[in-house]
Scaffold this motif. Structure first.
Motif, mmCIF file in Angstrom:
data_model
loop_
_atom_site.group_PDB
_atom_site.id
_atom_site.type_symbol
_atom_site.label_atom_id
_atom_site.label_comp_id
_atom_site.label_asym_id
_atom_site.label_seq_id
_atom_site.Cartn_x
_atom_site.Cartn_y
_atom_site.Cartn_z
ATOM 1 N N UNK A 26 0.605 -1.147 -0.228
ATOM 2 C CA UNK A 26 0.072 -0.157 -0.087
ATOM 3 C C UNK A 26 0.962 1.514 -0.180
ATOM 4 N N UNK A 27 1.780 1.299 0.870
ATOM 5 C CA UNK A 27 2.793 2.477 0.875
ATOM 6 C C UNK A 27 3.566 2.726 -0.264
ATOM 7 N N UNK A 28 3.719 1.730 -1.229
ATOM 8 C CA UNK A 28 4.543 2.146 -2.463
ATOM 9 C C UNK A 28 3.478 2.277 -3.674
ATOM 10 N N UNK A 29 2.224 2.286 -3.450
ATOM 11 C CA UNK A 29 1.288 2.548 -4.391
ATOM 12 C C UNK A 29 1.306 3.970 -4.945
ATOM 13 N N UNK A 30 0.349 4.883 -4.823
ATOM 14 C CA UNK A 30 0.315 6.085 -5.330
ATOM 15 C C UNK A 30 0.551 6.136 -6.870
ATOM 16 N N UNK A 31 1.638 6.840 -7.177
ATOM 17 C CA UNK A 31 1.957 7.337 -8.683
ATOM 18 C C UNK A 31 2.508 6.019 -9.344
ATOM 19 N N UNK A 32 2.723 4.928 -8.908
ATOM 20 C CA UNK A 32 3.047 3.830 -9.358
ATOM 21 C C UNK A 32 1.922 3.206 -9.958
ATOM 22 N N UNK A 33 0.414 3.438 -9.495
ATOM 23 C CA UNK A 33 -0.598 2.794 -9.856
ATOM 24 C C UNK A 33 -1.491 3.694 -10.453
ATOM 25 N N UNK A 34 -1.361 5.039 -10.701
ATOM 26 C CA UNK A 34 -2.321 5.891 -11.168
ATOM 27 C C UNK A 34 -1.825 7.050 -12.168
ATOM 28 N N UNK A 35 -0.516 7.026 -12.383
ATOM 29 C CA UNK A 35 0.234 8.461 -12.868
ATOM 30 C C UNK A 35 1.030 8.054 -14.125
ATOM 31 N N UNK A 36 0.597 8.057 -15.118
ATOM 32 C CA UNK A 36 1.437 7.484 -16.291
ATOM 33 C C UNK A 36 2.330 8.699 -16.618
ATOM 34 N N UNK A 37 2.100 10.062 -16.321
ATOM 35 C CA UNK A 37 2.896 11.018 -16.682
ATOM 36 C C UNK A 37 4.356 10.967 -15.736
ATOM 37 N N UNK A 38 4.127 10.336 -14.603
ATOM 38 C CA UNK A 38 5.264 10.241 -13.695
ATOM 39 C C UNK A 38 5.960 8.879 -13.877
ATOM 40 N N UNK A 39 5.549 8.043 -14.773
ATOM 41 C CA UNK A 39 6.115 6.818 -14.979
ATOM 42 C C UNK A 39 5.720 5.562 -14.338
ATOM 43 N N UNK A 40 4.409 5.718 -13.976
ATOM 44 C CA UNK A 40 3.573 4.856 -13.501
ATOM 45 C C UNK A 40 3.568 3.591 -14.177
ATOM 46 N N UNK A 41 3.308 2.383 -13.501
ATOM 47 C CA UNK A 41 2.989 0.989 -14.497
ATOM 48 C C UNK A 41 3.835 0.047 -13.808
ATOM 49 N N UNK A 42 3.512 -1.198 -14.106
ATOM 50 C CA UNK A 42 4.351 -2.227 -13.634
ATOM 51 C C UNK A 42 5.722 -2.561 -14.804
ATOM 52 N N UNK A 43 5.310 -1.961 -16.002
ATOM 53 C CA UNK A 43 6.540 -2.371 -16.875
ATOM 54 C C UNK A 43 7.692 -1.360 -16.732
ATOM 55 N N UNK A 44 7.352 -0.136 -16.267
ATOM 56 C CA UNK A 44 8.697 0.601 -16.054
ATOM 57 C C UNK A 44 9.185 0.480 -14.446
ATOM 58 N N UNK A 45 8.362 -0.240 -13.695
ATOM 59 C CA UNK A 45 8.688 -0.417 -12.282
ATOM 60 C C UNK A 45 9.328 -1.820 -12.285
ATOM 61 N N UNK A 46 8.681 -2.777 -12.635
ATOM 62 C CA UNK A 46 9.404 -4.212 -12.399
ATOM 63 C C UNK A 46 9.834 -4.793 -13.923
ATOM 64 N N UNK A 47 9.262 -4.754 -14.837
ATOM 65 C CA UNK A 47 9.780 -5.533 -16.132
ATOM 66 C C UNK A 47 11.343 -4.827 -16.274
#
Length: 333
Positions: A157-178
């Motif tokens: 939960x504490x790592x979600x925020x922009x990672x799950x809702x902000x494409x303009x900040x580089x969110x998404x599982x691909x830039x985060x984990x892939x």
């Protein structure tokens, strides 16, 4: 070496501050935060002398030799370029930038300025992954035929925020984990994917960005790589497998920031556990970076490694969007 932290981040407070201070003669002079009160509190909590909201002010301090950038992804490029122009060594979180062109520009600027530029791909510093690479390089499983990466987790939960809702900040599982898995496979196989096919989707957490993706990568040697990343899998566990003509490597729960997990080698003689060193991943990464900045050796993952892992991630995203096989463009590096 004296450091400035660009970003009052959780990754810095959880791992990197300790790793910097574990190096002989290294200290942290300053931290940058867009929120003045938060930056001051962060500096006080971590015994950091100076807190800034202005990047130029932090970089104007001639006592600062290196910076660690751990802000949101869209800020990496301008902040790194400013630090390089100021003559600072730069350790940047992945992905290096939002576009391939920006990442290539960062690497070339650092080379022109003759400063050390590295990407914080922590997994290649793990004892488990060093042991896996040695098994492959020494021929213990023969010619590698295929690989499988499973890195589907439940994003806390504490790592979600922009990672799950902000494409303009580089969110998404691909830039985060892939992007991490791309670097890990490159590290083990010593080659770069040629093209990829992929499917991505929103499976319960992503808000405007993908939270799950599966892809298959073709390698120049003929090795096929299957990769799965997700933010929504609470019980899947993580790991990597390599299958060759003379054996297979099964590594479980090793795609992590901690020195944990198990490696099994299976070949004609049976099954055996593979021992590995359980050192701190970040201590090793910062130590190698500091050595490189001093003219001794190379960082564990340099800027070119960061460009190439980003290139694979961008190709996976494009393949998922287009539904077509996508060539991986490495920007001439």
């Amino acid at each position: 070496m004296r450091w400035g932290l660009i970003g009052a981040s959780r990754i810095a407070s959880s791992y990197v501050i300790d790793a910097i201070r574990a190096q002989a003669g290294s200290e942290i002079q300053s931290v940058l935060s867009s929120d003045e009160a938060r930056g001051q509190a962060y500096a006080q909590d971590h015994q950091i002398p100076d807190s800034y909201t202005d990047l130029d002010a932090l970089l104007a301090d001639d006592s600062v030799d290196a910076v660690y950038i751990s802000t949101t992804n869209e800020k990496h490029h301008p902040q790194a370029m400013a630090a390089i122009a100021a003559g600072k060594h730069v350790l940047c979180e992945k992905p290096l930038a939002m576009t391939l062109g920006e990442a290539v520009e960062m690497v070339r600027a650092a080379a022109d300025k003759d400063v050390t530029f590295a990407t914080n791909h922590h997994l290649r510093n793990a004892g488990s992954h060093l042991a896996i690479r040695d098994l492959i390089a020494s021929g213990r499983i023969g010619k590698v035929l295929s690989a499988r990466v499973f890195h589907a987790v439940n994003l806390p939960e504490h790592l979600r925020g922009w990672r799950i809702n902000d494409a303009s900040a580089g969110g998404g599982v691909i830039p985060d984990i892939t992007v991490h898995d791309a670097d890990t496979v490159r590290f083990h196989l010593a080659e770069d994917p040629v093209d990829v096919v992929a499917k991505a989707g929103v499976s319960g957490m992503g808000e405007g960005v993908e939270d799950s993706v599966m892809s298959v990568w073709s390698m120049p040697s003929g090795v096929m790589v299957q990769s799965h990343e997700s933010f929504t899998h609470g019980y899947a566990g993580t790991g990597v497998e390599f299958h060759g003509t003379e054996g297979s490597i099964f590594a479980r729960n090793v795609m992590t920031q901690e020195p944990v997990g198990e490696i099994r080698l299976v070949d004609a003689s049976g099954e055996s556990q593979v021992p590995y060193e359980t050192h701190n991943l970040y201590h090793r990464a910062i130590g190698l970076f500091a050595g490189a900045a001093a003219g001794k050796g190379a960082p564990s993952a340099d800027g070119v490694d960061g460009v190439k892992s980003l290139a694979v991630a961008l190709a996976v995203r494009e393949a998922a969007r287009s539904g077509q096989a996508t060539h991986v463009d490495y920007g001439g590096l």
